[in-house]
Structures are given as structure tokens and as C-alpha cells.
Design a protein around this motif. Structure first.
Motif, mmCIF file in Angstrom:
data_model
loop_
_atom_site.group_PDB
_atom_site.id
_atom_site.type_symbol
_atom_site.label_atom_id
_atom_site.label_comp_id
_atom_site.label_asym_id
_atom_site.label_seq_id
_atom_site.Cartn_x
_atom_site.Cartn_y
_atom_site.Cartn_z
ATOM 1 N N SER A 1 18.268 41.013 19.828
ATOM 2 C CA SER A 1 18.985 42.285 19.734
ATOM 3 C C SER A 1 20.338 42.063 19.062
ATOM 4 N N GLU A 2 21.074 43.153 18.907
ATOM 5 C CA GLU A 2 22.380 43.047 18.245
ATOM 6 C C GLU A 2 23.365 42.196 19.051
ATOM 7 N N LYS A 3 23.166 42.094 20.358
ATOM 8 C CA LYS A 3 24.034 41.223 21.159
ATOM 9 C C LYS A 3 23.792 39.763 20.809
ATOM 10 N N TYR B 1 28.907 37.681 22.119
ATOM 11 C CA TYR B 1 27.855 38.313 21.324
ATOM 12 C C TYR B 1 27.925 37.758 19.897
ATOM 13 N N VAL B 2 26.761 37.592 19.286
ATOM 14 C CA VAL B 2 26.735 37.108 17.906
ATOM 15 C C VAL B 2 25.733 37.920 17.104
ATOM 16 N N ASN B 3 25.892 37.877 15.797
ATOM 17 C CA ASN B 3 24.929 38.521 14.901
ATOM 18 C C ASN B 3 23.895 37.485 14.468
ATOM 19 N N ILE B 4 22.665 37.622 14.952
ATOM 20 C CA ILE B 4 21.601 36.704 14.535
ATOM 21 C C ILE B 4 21.221 37.062 13.098
ATOM 22 N N SER B 5 21.439 36.125 12.175
ATOM 23 C CA SER B 5 21.156 36.418 10.765
ATOM 24 C C SER B 5 19.814 35.865 10.339
ATOM 25 N N SER C 1 23.263 32.315 13.234
ATOM 26 C CA SER C 1 24.086 33.507 13.402
ATOM 27 C C SER C 1 25.348 33.364 12.560
ATOM 28 N N ASN C 2 26.319 34.241 12.835
ATOM 29 C CA ASN C 2 27.598 34.167 12.124
ATOM 30 C C ASN C 2 28.523 33.122 12.732
ATOM 31 N N THR C 3 28.028 32.333 13.683
ATOM 32 C CA THR C 3 28.834 31.241 14.241
ATOM 33 C C THR C 3 28.442 29.935 13.564
ATOM 34 N N GLU C 4 29.081 28.864 13.986
ATOM 35 C CA GLU C 4 28.833 27.574 13.329
ATOM 36 C C GLU C 4 27.653 26.824 13.943
ATOM 37 N N THR C 5 27.004 27.396 14.969
ATOM 38 C CA THR C 5 25.903 26.682 15.640
ATOM 39 C C THR C 5 24.556 27.292 15.306
ATOM 40 N N VAL C 6 23.603 26.449 14.947
ATOM 41 C CA VAL C 6 22.208 26.851 14.776
ATOM 42 C C VAL C 6 21.437 26.319 15.982
ATOM 43 N N HIS C 7 20.634 27.160 16.609
ATOM 44 C CA HIS C 7 19.874 26.766 17.793
ATOM 45 C C HIS C 7 18.393 26.641 17.447
ATOM 46 N N ILE C 8 17.767 25.571 17.923
ATOM 47 C CA ILE C 8 16.319 25.405 17.768
ATOM 48 C C ILE C 8 15.714 25.306 19.166
ATOM 49 N N PHE C 9 14.782 26.218 19.441
ATOM 50 C CA PHE C 9 14.118 26.240 20.737
ATOM 51 C C PHE C 9 12.710 25.687 20.588
ATOM 52 N N LYS C 10 12.230 25.046 21.648
ATOM 53 C CA LYS C 10 10.887 24.483 21.623
ATOM 54 C C LYS C 10 9.974 25.343 22.488
ATOM 55 N N LEU C 11 8.842 25.742 21.920
ATOM 56 C CA LEU C 11 7.885 26.554 22.660
ATOM 57 C C LEU C 11 6.981 25.596 23.435
ATOM 58 N N GLU C 12 7.426 25.250 24.618
ATOM 59 C CA GLU C 12 6.733 24.230 25.411
ATOM 60 C C GLU C 12 5.363 24.729 25.845
ATOM 61 N N GLN D 1 2.599 40.884 25.238
ATOM 62 C CA GLN D 1 3.111 40.291 26.476
ATOM 63 C C GLN D 1 4.257 39.341 26.173
ATOM 64 N N LYS D 2 5.249 39.319 27.070
ATOM 65 C CA LYS D 2 6.381 38.421 26.883
ATOM 66 C C LYS D 2 5.958 37.002 27.262
ATOM 67 N N LEU D 3 6.125 36.071 26.335
ATOM 68 C CA LEU D 3 5.718 34.682 26.565
ATOM 69 C C LEU D 3 6.913 33.775 26.860
ATOM 70 N N TYR D 4 8.018 33.979 26.154
ATOM 71 C CA TYR D 4 9.178 33.087 26.262
ATOM 72 C C TYR D 4 10.448 33.917 26.226
ATOM 73 N N GLU D 5 11.465 33.385 26.872
ATOM 74 C CA GLU D 5 12.802 33.965 26.768
ATOM 75 C C GLU D 5 13.785 32.820 26.606
ATOM 76 N N PHE D 6 14.529 32.862 25.508
ATOM 77 C CA PHE D 6 15.499 31.805 25.214
ATOM 78 C C PHE D 6 16.891 32.412 25.218
ATOM 79 N N ARG D 7 17.841 31.668 25.798
ATOM 80 C CA ARG D 7 19.231 32.135 25.801
ATOM 81 C C ARG D 7 20.053 31.218 24.909
ATOM 82 N N ARG D 8 20.713 31.822 23.937
ATOM 83 C CA ARG D 8 21.509 30.996 23.039
ATOM 84 C C ARG D 8 22.972 30.977 23.456
ATOM 85 N N GLY D 9 23.307 31.699 24.505
ATOM 86 C CA GLY D 9 24.687 31.663 24.981
ATOM 87 C C GLY D 9 25.024 32.942 25.694
ATOM 88 N N MET D 10 25.772 32.849 26.774
ATOM 89 C CA MET D 10 26.090 34.040 27.557
ATOM 90 C C MET D 10 27.478 34.576 27.225
#
Length: 440
Positions: A198-200, A225-229, A244-255, A213-222
């Protein structure tokens, strides 16, 4: 002359669906690159015929490229770039915001409508009118043309996703994905999963397709708010990358958790086995239906901040890599450790706005592994072999030894873009007769 705003606009960057080629739109035209090795970035094509290109979409590694320019933002131009010929062009009732394509369908997204074309003859099959205002042209198309699912926002105020079947031309379902408006959507390579943010930008969710159906939920930070680009799966669907517009790129693993039986659906109970089924009764509703992860499997700290960037996860020279292109025209290649994750290591930086001399493709004994097969499936015989796999051929590099193409890579009549007979019906629209797709 070019407007000052256009002259200042940053280059428009786009990875092809297979992450094996990269397109960049500039104030003078567009460029296409192929990524066959870490060290070598080959410029496949450069065009300076259309200024201020802001959309450039290439069909996998083929010669078909779709271009939209700020000079004519309501017009889509379809080219065979190897021949230097225009296949056709279409005009629409308002500015084109995004274009998506696979071997079966070409999707044109405007702010309040979506047009679906048959890619073989560019015939307009369907117009979805009066979609909720979609100012960024957010939409996703499965690159697996066997299903050709299309996802787009079902609301401008909440995070509802409409899942539309691009083959049957019917709505499949709606998914209440987020509370706030959507900012990012992406399918995995087979069209069996859909990720959204979402925009948050704090939570990324993954849904099963077509069930929703929802399979996974990943949190990139609480905290903020950031703009996911950029939101993208790896070709094998094992990883999901968010920038996003920040300096961190997150990679999640679909276990894939143990004790999942193949006949069971990929749900919490399927992954966790019978042991945990009883336990879900005691969990709060918001976590009992899927896998929940509070931290990324791997991260990258970019040495730039505030610049728009897009990412891709690709296998180059047999190893998983994270590719990051930034709006100043650079490509960064990082190593991703598929076992341990952690901080990804920068191994190469390329400039996409250099002299522009096309480099000859060099012979390469490295065999790209299976997930790269999307990049290598262009020039094929017009008859489909009876076996489910056949050697793949890449227009950019000749035969790729040992490569196989998944069965769903074959359209009923494969798109051939390197001979004189490709797209016979499209020649009819060179005269511009069906070139209007005006809203009725």
C-alpha cells in the motif's frame, strides 16, 4: 523543441519481464541492453527517433518494443526494432500511464480505463471503462500467457485489488489486500502468486492466484512510511524484492515450511502440517491465515537516497543477483546469498548513459540456468513440438546450451519476430485504419 521539463526529466528505467534485458527511456529516445554476464552490459539497440520516451516495454528478448513519448502521450507505437519498422500505432482518449505485455496480451492503462489487445494482431479485445482513478497507471500482468491474469486497483481509497482474466476477459475475483490505497503490484513468473504493497509501504502481502488467499505477510519496517517503487519476484518465486525512496532494499524469502503435502493448498495448515492446525485456533485472526515475517531475509544499503530506483532478481552466470537501476542512469549488481541472506555485496556498477556504442555479443560458455529461459524464447518454429520442452534460442546471444523452456512458454501460435512472416495480420494496421481506440 523539447520542453525544459522534458529535458530535465530523469531516464525511465525498466527491466523486461525476465530480468534479462533492460530498457531505458531518455530525452532523446530509448536504449535496450542485455545482461548476460556481470562484467558485460551489451547495448542491443539505441533509437533517437522519438524524443522524451517515458514508456519502453520490450517483449522478453524479442524484437518487439512498445514505446510512448511525452511528445504524443496518448499514442502507443509498436516497433520491430531490428528491422527499424513500425508495426502499428494506436491512439487513446487520454495519456497512457503504463503498458504491460506477454506473448498473448498487450495491456494499455489510462487513468480511468484499461485496454486489452491481442498481441498477435493487435486487435482490441476489451475495454475496461470507468476504473477507479489510477493516477500512476498501477497494474500488473502475468508474464505466463497460459493465464494472462491482470491486476489493478479496485478503489482509489482502499487497497482492493481486481484480478481479471486476460484470456477469458472476465473478472476472476477481488482481493481486499490493504486498508490504504495500493502502491505496488507484481505477479510471480507463473502467475500463481500476486504481491502487493500500500501507499504506507510498511507491509507487503502475497496472495494465491486465482483464489486470492493470503499466503505471506512481510514487514519492511514499522517506524516510517515509504513509497515502494519496485516490487518483484525472482523467477523461481523463492524471493521477493522491495525497493523504495529510502536507501534500503529488502529481499524476503518465501519459506516453504516442512511437512507440506503436495495435494494440500499452500496455506498455513498446508505448510505447517497437522501439528499446528490446532494451534491456529488460539492465534489472532490476522496472523492465523498465512506466514508472517517481521524481518527481511537479505538487504542492500544503497549509497544513494531519494532517487527513484527499480530492482530485479536474476540468475547471471549461475548465481542469484540483485540488480538495481537508479534514475541517474546507473545499474548496480549485487550478490545475493540464497542460503544465509544478510547484507548483499556490490560487485559491479555500470553506466546506462555512456557513449552508446553497441558492443558485439561475446561467445560465452556459461550456461544460464532454467529460470532464465524466459529471456531465451523468442525465435521459434511456427509449429509447437509435441514434447513439453525444447532447446531455447535467444535472439541476443544465439543458442543457449542446455536450456529448456517450460511448457507454458508456448503460445498457440508462437510470436516469431526475426523472419519476414511475423505477425501477418498486423501489416493490415500499418495504414492506420484500426489505429484509434477512442472511448465510445
Amino acid at each position: 523543441g523539447q520542453s525544459q521539463a522534458a529535458a530535465r526529466s530523469p531516464p525511465r528505467l525498466l527491466f523486461s519481464s525476465s530480468a534479462a534485458s533492460l530498457a531505458i527511456g531518455t530525452t532523446t529516445g530509448y536504449r535496450l541492453f542485455s545482461l548476460s554476464s556481470v562484467e558485460q552490459l551489451d547495448q542491443v539497440h539505441e533509437s533517437n527517433e522519438i524524443p522524451d520516451v517515458y514508456i519502453v516495454e520490450r517483449l522478453f528478448s524479442s524484437s518487439l518494443v512498445v514505446v510512448v513519448s511525452h511528445a504524443k502521450p496518448q499514442q502507443m507505437n509498436v516497433y520491430h526494432f531490428k528491422k527499424g519498422t513500425e508495426i502499428c500505432n494506436y491512439s487513446y482518449s487520454s495519456n497512457i500511464l503504463s503498458i504491460r505485455l506477454n506473448r498473448q496480451r498487450l495491456i494499455v492503462c489510462l487513468e480511468e480505463s484499461i485496454y486489452i489487445h491481442n498481441i498477435k494482431d493487435m486487435k482490441l479485445l476489451k475495454t475496461i471503462l470507468d476504473t477507479p482513478p489510477n493516477t500512476t497507471g498501477l497494474c500488473a500482468l502475468s508474464i505466463n500467457h497460459a493465464n494472462s491474469y491482470l491486476a489493478y486497483p479496485g478503489s482509489a481509497t482502499s487497497g482492493e485489488i481486481v484480478l481479471y482474466d486476460g484470456n477469458t476477459l472476465k473478472t476472476a475475483c477481488t482481493i481486499p489486500a490493504h486498508d490504504g490505497p495500493l502502491a505496488a503490484l507484481t505477479f510471480n513468473s507463473t502467475g500463481s502468486k500476486l504481491a502487493s504493497a500500500s501507499e504506507k509501504g510498511t507491509v507487503i502481502r502475497v496472495f494465491s492466484i486465482p483464489g486470492g488467499q493470503k499466503l505471506y505477510e512481510f514487514r519492511r519496517g514499522m517506524k516510517r512510511y515509504v513509497n515502494i517503487s519496485s516490487l518483484v519476484f525472482s523467477m523461481d518465486s523463492q524471493f521477493l524484492c522491495a525497493s523504495s525512496n529510502t536507501e534500503t532494499v529488502h529481499i524476503f524469502k518465501l519459506e516453504h515450511l516442512t511437512d507440506s503435502r503436495p495435494e494440500e493448498p499452500p496455506t498455513w495448515s498446508g505448510y505447517m502440517g497437522k501439528m499446528f492446525q490446532a494451534a491456529t485456533n488460539y492465534l489472532p485472526a490476522q496472523v492465523s491465515g498465512m506466514m508472517n515475517q517481521d524481518r527481511a531475509f537479505a538487504t542492500v544499503r544503497l549509497n544513494i537516497s531519494g532517487q527513484r530506483n527499480i530492482c530485479a532478481l536474476s540468475t547471471i552466470q549461475k548465481l542469484p543477483r540483485l540488480l538495481v537501476t537508479t534514475s541517474d542512469g546507473h545499474l548496480y549488481i549485487y550478490n545475493l546469498d540464497p542460503q544465509d541472506g544478510g547484507e548483499c555485496v556490490l560487485i559491479k556498477k555500470h553506466s546506462l548513459l555512456g557513449s552508446g556504442k553497441t558492443e558485439e555479443n561475446k561467445e560465452n560458455d556459461l550456461q544460464p540456468p532454467l529460470p532464465q529461459s524466459y529471456a531465451a524464447t523468442v525465435a521459434r518454429q511456427s509449429t509447437v513440438p509435441s514434447t513439453s520442452t525444447m532447446p531455447g534460442y535467444s535472439e541476443d546471444g544465439g543458442a543457449l546450451r542446455g536450456e529448456v523452456i517450460p511448457e507454458h512458454e508456448f503460445a498457440t501460435g508462437p510470436v516469431c519476430l526475426d523472419d519476414e512472416n511475423e505477425f501477418p495480420p498486423i501489416i493490415l494496421c500499418r495504414g492506420g485504419q484500426p489505429g484509434k481506440a477512442k472511448r465510445s
